[in-house]
Write a protein that holds these residues in place. Structure first.
Motif, mmCIF file in Angstrom:
data_model
loop_
_atom_site.group_PDB
_atom_site.id
_atom_site.type_symbol
_atom_site.label_atom_id
_atom_site.label_comp_id
_atom_site.label_asym_id
_atom_site.label_seq_id
_atom_site.Cartn_x
_atom_site.Cartn_y
_atom_site.Cartn_z
ATOM 1 N N CYS A 40 -67.363 36.754 -72.590
ATOM 2 C CA CYS A 40 -68.828 36.288 -72.180
ATOM 3 C C CYS A 40 -69.020 34.996 -73.044
ATOM 4 O O CYS A 40 -69.661 34.241 -72.710
ATOM 5 N N SER A 41 -68.617 34.906 -74.462
ATOM 6 C CA SER A 41 -68.877 33.840 -75.185
ATOM 7 C C SER A 41 -68.039 32.633 -74.603
ATOM 8 O O SER A 41 -68.584 31.525 -74.791
ATOM 9 N N VAL A 42 -66.996 32.722 -73.946
ATOM 10 C CA VAL A 42 -66.261 31.682 -73.494
ATOM 11 C C VAL A 42 -66.985 31.235 -72.366
ATOM 12 O O VAL A 42 -67.115 29.819 -72.009
ATOM 13 N N PHE A 43 -67.359 32.016 -71.472
ATOM 14 C CA PHE A 43 -68.015 31.667 -70.110
ATOM 15 C C PHE A 43 -69.439 31.027 -70.504
ATOM 16 O O PHE A 43 -69.827 30.030 -69.911
ATOM 17 N N ALA A 44 -70.203 31.749 -71.458
ATOM 18 C CA ALA A 44 -71.313 30.989 -72.050
ATOM 19 C C ALA A 44 -71.170 29.554 -72.285
ATOM 20 O O ALA A 44 -71.956 28.646 -72.056
ATOM 21 N N PHE A 45 -70.101 29.441 -73.267
ATOM 22 C CA PHE A 45 -69.952 27.957 -73.741
ATOM 23 C C PHE A 45 -69.692 26.898 -72.437
ATOM 24 O O PHE A 45 -70.007 25.814 -72.325
ATOM 25 N N LEU A 46 -69.029 27.587 -71.497
ATOM 26 C CA LEU A 46 -68.589 26.771 -70.217
ATOM 27 C C LEU A 46 -69.573 26.597 -69.374
ATOM 28 O O LEU A 46 -69.525 25.376 -68.592
ATOM 29 N N SER A 47 -70.435 27.423 -69.387
ATOM 30 C CA SER A 47 -71.575 27.359 -68.399
ATOM 31 C C SER A 47 -73.000 27.052 -68.984
ATOM 32 O O SER A 47 -73.799 26.568 -68.091
ATOM 33 N N GLU A 48 -73.255 27.126 -70.281
ATOM 34 C CA GLU A 48 -74.622 27.114 -70.570
ATOM 35 C C GLU A 48 -74.646 25.960 -71.802
ATOM 36 O O GLU A 48 -75.619 25.483 -72.000
ATOM 37 N N VAL A 49 -73.441 25.437 -72.375
ATOM 38 C CA VAL A 49 -73.341 24.408 -73.241
ATOM 39 C C VAL A 49 -73.201 23.151 -72.282
ATOM 40 O O VAL A 49 -72.600 22.915 -71.622
ATOM 41 N N SER A 50 -73.972 21.908 -72.754
ATOM 42 C CA SER A 50 -73.853 20.747 -72.009
ATOM 43 C C SER A 50 -72.293 20.039 -72.305
ATOM 44 O O SER A 50 -71.780 20.395 -73.088
ATOM 45 N N PRO A 51 -71.674 19.600 -71.117
ATOM 46 C CA PRO A 51 -70.605 19.167 -70.962
ATOM 47 C C PRO A 51 -70.120 18.192 -72.403
ATOM 48 O O PRO A 51 -69.321 18.064 -72.867
ATOM 49 N N LYS A 52 -71.401 17.257 -72.777
ATOM 50 C CA LYS A 52 -71.202 16.215 -73.638
ATOM 51 C C LYS A 52 -71.050 17.007 -75.143
ATOM 52 O O LYS A 52 -70.360 16.845 -76.014
ATOM 53 N N LEU A 53 -71.767 18.212 -75.278
ATOM 54 C CA LEU A 53 -71.637 19.082 -76.506
ATOM 55 C C LEU A 53 -70.498 19.881 -76.503
ATOM 56 O O LEU A 53 -69.727 19.886 -77.600
ATOM 57 N N GLN A 54 -70.002 20.113 -75.448
ATOM 58 C CA GLN A 54 -68.728 20.865 -75.314
ATOM 59 C C GLN A 54 -67.651 19.874 -75.907
ATOM 60 O O GLN A 54 -66.733 20.257 -76.756
ATOM 61 N N GLN A 55 -67.798 18.902 -75.228
ATOM 62 C CA GLN A 55 -66.663 17.693 -75.720
ATOM 63 C C GLN A 55 -66.717 17.463 -77.150
ATOM 64 O O GLN A 55 -65.823 17.445 -78.148
ATOM 65 N N SER A 56 -67.912 17.455 -77.714
ATOM 66 C CA SER A 56 -68.074 17.182 -79.158
ATOM 67 C C SER A 56 -67.374 18.352 -80.028
ATOM 68 O O SER A 56 -66.632 18.279 -81.046
ATOM 69 N N PHE A 57 -67.519 19.439 -79.591
ATOM 70 C CA PHE A 57 -67.335 20.827 -79.960
ATOM 71 C C PHE A 57 -65.787 20.747 -80.239
ATOM 72 O O PHE A 57 -65.133 21.038 -81.331
ATOM 73 N N ILE A 58 -65.233 20.420 -78.779
ATOM 74 C CA ILE A 58 -63.742 20.258 -78.890
ATOM 75 C C ILE A 58 -63.201 19.460 -79.798
ATOM 76 O O ILE A 58 -62.212 19.882 -80.465
ATOM 77 N N ASP A 59 -63.791 18.260 -79.970
ATOM 78 C CA ASP A 59 -63.111 17.353 -80.688
ATOM 79 C C ASP A 59 -63.380 17.570 -82.101
ATOM 80 O O ASP A 59 -62.434 17.409 -83.189
ATOM 81 N N GLU A 60 -64.617 18.090 -82.466
ATOM 82 C CA GLU A 60 -64.864 18.392 -83.915
ATOM 83 C C GLU A 60 -63.893 19.695 -84.404
ATOM 84 O O GLU A 60 -63.508 19.681 -85.631
ATOM 85 N N MET A 61 -63.562 20.595 -83.605
ATOM 86 C CA MET A 61 -62.735 21.725 -83.896
ATOM 87 C C MET A 61 -61.040 21.467 -83.738
ATOM 88 O O MET A 61 -60.542 22.416 -84.252
ATOM 89 N N GLY A 62 -60.928 20.505 -83.286
ATOM 90 C CA GLY A 62 -59.660 20.192 -82.900
ATOM 91 C C GLY A 62 -58.947 20.951 -81.943
ATOM 92 O O GLY A 62 -57.779 21.267 -82.098
ATOM 93 N N VAL A 63 -59.712 21.453 -80.898
ATOM 94 C CA VAL A 63 -59.076 22.306 -79.764
ATOM 95 C C VAL A 63 -58.214 21.345 -78.918
ATOM 96 O O VAL A 63 -58.536 20.382 -78.480
ATOM 97 N N SER A 64 -57.051 22.013 -78.740
ATOM 98 C CA SER A 64 -56.098 21.501 -77.616
ATOM 99 C C SER A 64 -56.973 21.027 -76.341
ATOM 100 O O SER A 64 -57.373 21.972 -75.586
ATOM 101 N N LYS A 65 -56.906 19.924 -75.886
ATOM 102 C CA LYS A 65 -57.728 19.631 -74.681
ATOM 103 C C LYS A 65 -57.006 20.181 -73.406
ATOM 104 O O LYS A 65 -57.590 20.910 -72.596
ATOM 105 N N ASP A 66 -55.450 20.332 -73.547
ATOM 106 C CA ASP A 66 -55.007 20.855 -72.273
ATOM 107 C C ASP A 66 -55.084 22.214 -72.222
ATOM 108 O O ASP A 66 -55.444 22.987 -71.211
ATOM 109 N N ALA A 67 -55.174 23.031 -73.454
ATOM 110 C CA ALA A 67 -55.226 24.533 -73.316
ATOM 111 C C ALA A 67 -56.680 24.816 -72.956
ATOM 112 O O ALA A 67 -57.051 25.709 -71.966
#
Length: 87
Positions: A40-67
């Motif tokens: 549920c936390s991942v689905f909330a991230f994907l559905s309730e967090v704005s795409p711009k904020l998602q991208q910023s979080f991914i960049d900030e946390m060093g998450v693999s974009k492909d994964a």
């Protein structure tokens, strides 16, 4: 905690009472098992967090974009509608 991280964590954690750290969320959004277990936390991230904020979080946390994209696609398929970053 950075502003981006604080906003993401309050959106993901507060409504569901899920206690996890930003690092734990970063791991989950890059782990295909999160989709398999309907996290549920991942689905909330994907559905309730704005795409711009998602991208910023991914960049900030060093998450693999492909994964992340793979997880987002799987959740999008499960949800039955297109999630913003499910490319």
């Amino acid at each position: 905690m950075a502003s981006v991280t604080a906003k993401v964590m309050s959106t993901v954690s507060a409504p569901y009472g899920v206690l996890l750290t930003a690092a734990q969320l970063a791991e989950k959004i890059a782990d295909i098992n999160s989709a398999d277990s309907y996290d549920c936390s991942v689905f909330a991230f994907l559905s309730e967090v704005s795409p711009k904020l998602q991208q910023s979080f991914i960049d900030e946390m060093g998450v693999s974009k492909d994964a992340f994209a793979e997880v987002a696609r799987k959740f999008s398929d499960l949800a039955g509608y297109k999630l913003p970053l499910a490319i």
